[in-house]
Design an enzyme around this catalytic site. Structure first.
Site, mmCIF file in Angstrom:
data_model
loop_
_atom_site.group_PDB
_atom_site.id
_atom_site.type_symbol
_atom_site.label_atom_id
_atom_site.label_comp_id
_atom_site.label_asym_id
_atom_site.label_seq_id
_atom_site.Cartn_x
_atom_site.Cartn_y
_atom_site.Cartn_z
ATOM 1 N N ASP A 100 0.862 -1.187 0.000
ATOM 2 C CA ASP A 100 0.000 0.000 0.000
ATOM 3 C C ASP A 100 0.900 1.239 0.000
ATOM 4 O O ASP A 100 1.394 1.641 -1.053
ATOM 5 C CB ASP A 100 -0.922 -0.076 1.226
ATOM 6 C CG ASP A 100 -2.023 0.963 1.227
ATOM 7 O OD1 ASP A 100 -1.843 2.024 0.623
ATOM 8 O OD2 ASP A 100 -3.073 0.733 1.856
ATOM 9 N N GLY A 102 3.883 1.306 0.973
ATOM 10 C CA GLY A 102 5.229 0.830 0.660
ATOM 11 C C GLY A 102 6.159 0.851 1.859
ATOM 12 O O GLY A 102 7.288 0.371 1.777
ATOM 13 N N ASP A 156 -6.990 -8.054 6.996
ATOM 14 C CA ASP A 156 -7.879 -7.776 8.130
ATOM 15 C C ASP A 156 -8.276 -6.315 8.231
ATOM 16 O O ASP A 156 -7.657 -5.432 7.653
ATOM 17 C CB ASP A 156 -7.177 -8.145 9.434
ATOM 18 C CG ASP A 156 -6.115 -7.111 9.815
ATOM 19 O OD1 ASP A 156 -5.224 -6.842 8.975
ATOM 20 O OD2 ASP A 156 -6.191 -6.560 10.921
HETATM 21 N N1 HPA Z 1 -6.543 -3.777 3.722
HETATM 22 C C1 HPA Z 1 -5.972 -4.455 4.747
HETATM 23 N N2 HPA Z 1 -4.777 -4.193 5.216
HETATM 24 C C2 HPA Z 1 -4.098 -3.199 4.624
HETATM 25 C C3 HPA Z 1 -4.624 -2.459 3.553
HETATM 26 C C4 HPA Z 1 -5.920 -2.765 3.068
HETATM 27 O O1 HPA Z 1 -6.470 -2.161 2.124
HETATM 28 N N3 HPA Z 1 -3.679 -1.562 3.190
HETATM 29 C C5 HPA Z 1 -2.640 -1.771 4.026
HETATM 30 N N4 HPA Z 1 -2.873 -2.745 4.894
HETATM 31 MG MG MG Z 2 -3.449 -5.759 8.681
#
Ligand code: HPA
Ligand code: MG
Length: 175
Positions: A100, A102, A156
């Site tokens: 996400d 990074g 999660d």
């Molecule tokens: N979902 C779950 N965990 C996460 C996400 C997400 O979109 N992005 C970063 N960790």
């Molecule tokens: Mg998580």
């Protein structure tokens, strides 16, 4: 906590994509041995399904890190369970649930590189490319995701919903 979610990636789509990725990994590491590092907790289901399609010799290791509090990234990475294996001179494949911001992959790449593996590749089930802006070299990506919060298939929200057999998008949440 009550949330509503909507299936985004079905069980069947996940299964087909894992087959494609495993075929690629089998080709790329043909004749080699692989150390797969599953990043807990989120990647446990993805790793379990992926490794069962891999035909080359593998060792499976685990590392546990966290950086999220609910739907907000704290930015700081906490190692909950360190890697116990010696990866010096090994071909390593790091398996993540999602890349996400990074931050986690950046931290883990430096951590693992400092142990001098023969090679290090990254595999992630989901990539939020709009969020990390392609700053990282990701070798295998299951699916590109929009910026919505994803749950299920290991991912999660506050520790819940990992057991969903598909990947869903949270459409509203009240905590
Ligand atoms: N979902 C779950 N965990 C996460 C996400 C997400 O979109 N992005 C970063 N960790
Ligand atoms: Mg998580």
């Amino acid at each position: 906590m009550t949330i509503q979610y909507q299936c985004k990636i079905s069980q069947n789509k996940i299964k087909h994509r894992i087959k494609e990725i495993s075929t690629q990994i089998n080709q790329d590491f043909h004749g080699k041995e692989l150390t797969i590092i599953c990043v807990l907790k989120g990647a446990f289901i993805f790793t379990a399904d992926l490794v069962r399609m891999i035909k080359i010799p593998v060792k499976i290791e685990f590392i546990s890190v966290s950086s999220y509090d609910g739907m907000i990234s704290s930015g700081a990475i906490r190692v909950n369970k360190a890697l116990t294996a010696d990866i010096k001179g090994k071909h390593v494949l790091l398996v993540e649930d999602i890349i996400d911001s990074g931050h986690t992959i950046d931290y883990l790449t430096h951590l693992l590189e400092s142990q001098h593996p023969a090679s290090l590749r990254i595999c992630t089930l989901l990539s939020k490319t709009a969020s990390h802006k392609n700053k990282y070299k990701i070798d295998y990506i299951g699916f590109e995701m929009t910026n919505d919060f994803a749950i299920g298939y290991g991912l999660d929200l506050n520790g819940q919903y990992r057991e969903l057999p598909f990947i869903a998008q949270v459409i509203n949440s009240q905590s």
